[in-house]
Scaffold this motif. Structure first.
Motif, PDB file in Angstrom:
ATOM      1  N   GLU A  26      -9.467 -14.136  -3.094  1.00 67.96           N
ATOM      2  CA  GLU A  26      -8.981 -13.084  -3.992  1.00 67.96           C
ATOM      3  C   GLU A  26      -8.502 -11.872  -3.192  1.00 67.96           C
ATOM      4  O   GLU A  26      -7.484 -11.264  -3.510  1.00 67.96           O
ATOM      5  N   ARG A  27      -9.219 -11.531  -2.128  1.00 66.72           N
ATOM      6  CA  ARG A  27      -8.820 -10.404  -1.275  1.00 66.72           C
ATOM      7  C   ARG A  27      -7.460 -10.678  -0.625  1.00 66.72           C
ATOM      8  O   ARG A  27      -6.601  -9.807  -0.577  1.00 66.72           O
ATOM      9  N   ARG A  28      -7.259 -11.913  -0.157  1.00 67.18           N
ATOM     10  CA  ARG A  28      -5.966 -12.273   0.441  1.00 67.18           C
ATOM     11  C   ARG A  28      -4.848 -12.197  -0.594  1.00 67.18           C
ATOM     12  O   ARG A  28      -3.740 -11.757  -0.298  1.00 67.18           O
ATOM     13  N   ARG A  29      -5.142 -12.619  -1.795  1.00 63.35           N
ATOM     14  CA  ARG A  29      -4.126 -12.565  -2.857  1.00 63.35           C
ATOM     15  C   ARG A  29      -3.721 -11.119  -3.142  1.00 63.35           C
ATOM     16  O   ARG A  29      -2.532 -10.809  -3.250  1.00 63.35           O
ATOM     17  N   VAL A  30      -4.696 -10.234  -3.264  1.00 66.60           N
ATOM     18  CA  VAL A  30      -4.401  -8.823  -3.521  1.00 66.60           C
ATOM     19  C   VAL A  30      -3.635  -8.230  -2.343  1.00 66.60           C
ATOM     20  O   VAL A  30      -2.652  -7.503  -2.524  1.00 66.60           O
ATOM     21  N   GLU A  31      -4.054  -8.552  -1.136  1.00 63.56           N
ATOM     22  CA  GLU A  31      -3.367  -8.049   0.053  1.00 63.56           C
ATOM     23  C   GLU A  31      -1.904  -8.502   0.077  1.00 63.56           C
ATOM     24  O   GLU A  31      -1.002  -7.719   0.360  1.00 63.56           O
ATOM     25  N   ARG A  32      -1.679  -9.763  -0.249  1.00 65.93           N
ATOM     26  CA  ARG A  32      -0.312 -10.301  -0.276  1.00 65.93           C
ATOM     27  C   ARG A  32       0.537  -9.577  -1.329  1.00 65.93           C
ATOM     28  O   ARG A  32       1.690  -9.246  -1.095  1.00 65.93           O
ATOM     29  N   LEU A  33      -0.051  -9.326  -2.491  1.00 65.93           N
ATOM     30  CA  LEU A  33       0.673  -8.608  -3.546  1.00 65.93           C
ATOM     31  C   LEU A  33       1.038  -7.197  -3.095  1.00 65.93           C
ATOM     32  O   LEU A  33       2.140  -6.719  -3.354  1.00 65.93           O
ATOM     33  N   ILE A  34       0.116  -6.543  -2.435  1.00 64.81           N
ATOM     34  CA  ILE A  34       0.357  -5.166  -2.004  1.00 64.81           C
ATOM     35  C   ILE A  34       1.393  -5.125  -0.880  1.00 64.81           C
ATOM     36  O   ILE A  34       2.284  -4.277  -0.881  1.00 64.81           O
ATOM     37  N   LEU A  35       1.288  -6.036   0.058  1.00 64.31           N
ATOM     38  CA  LEU A  35       2.192  -6.010   1.210  1.00 64.31           C
ATOM     39  C   LEU A  35       3.572  -6.598   0.928  1.00 64.31           C
ATOM     40  O   LEU A  35       4.570  -6.138   1.463  1.00 64.31           O
ATOM     41  N   ARG A  36       3.626  -7.611   0.069  1.00 72.89           N
ATOM     42  CA  ARG A  36       4.893  -8.313  -0.142  1.00 72.89           C
ATOM     43  C   ARG A  36       5.347  -8.372  -1.595  1.00 72.89           C
ATOM     44  O   ARG A  36       6.431  -8.847  -1.881  1.00 72.89           O
TER      45      ARG A  36
END
Length: 140
Positions: free
Chosen positions: A49-59
């Protein structure tokens, strides 16, 4: 704005990126047979879930971010309504974070605030319900 990507939505608040991953992972775990017991979610779900949120924020875009928050809203409101098992404390935390985020959208240009009106209403109701459950212990 010309062809440049709008980034104003990223500056609202850091709480969603910090607090949503473990709470949402706990809610997802309870719906995938990992049990609805209170406590930290399995690490792999929280990390995913953390990776998903990070991906949304960055890309991602404002649109993809709001789509993710609508998904979280569905999890929260389902737990509050009793149509989904889940930790009421995790649902309450996620609901409060998303509701605060959606309320702050009024200060940004674009359709975000209007687009989230139904979610705000649903989250206000769910948060009230979940607060009652978590303070009385009725949801446990």
């Amino acid at each position: 704005m010309s062809g440049r990507r709008r980034l104003d939505w990223l500056g609202l608040t850091p709480e969603p990126e910090r607090e949503l991953p473990p709470a949402v992972a706990a809610l997802r775990a309870s719906s995938h047979g990992a049990g609805a017991a209170a406590g930290p979610p399995p690490r792999d779900l929280a990390a995913t879930e953390r990776r998903r949120v990070e991906r949304l924020i960055l890309r991602g875009s404002r649109h993809s971010w709001l789509r993710y928050l609508a998904e979280v809203t569905d999890l929260v409101t389902s737990v509050a309504a009793g149509s989904r098992t889940g930790d009421p404390a995790a649902a309450l935390l996620a609901g409060e974070v998303v509701l605060d985020h959606h309320r702050m959208l009024i200060g940004l240009p674009g359709p975000g605030y209007g687009r989230t009106a139904q979610d705000r209403t649903a989250l206000e109701r769910a948060v009230r319900t979940l607060r009652t459950h978590t303070t009385t212990g009725a949801g446990r």
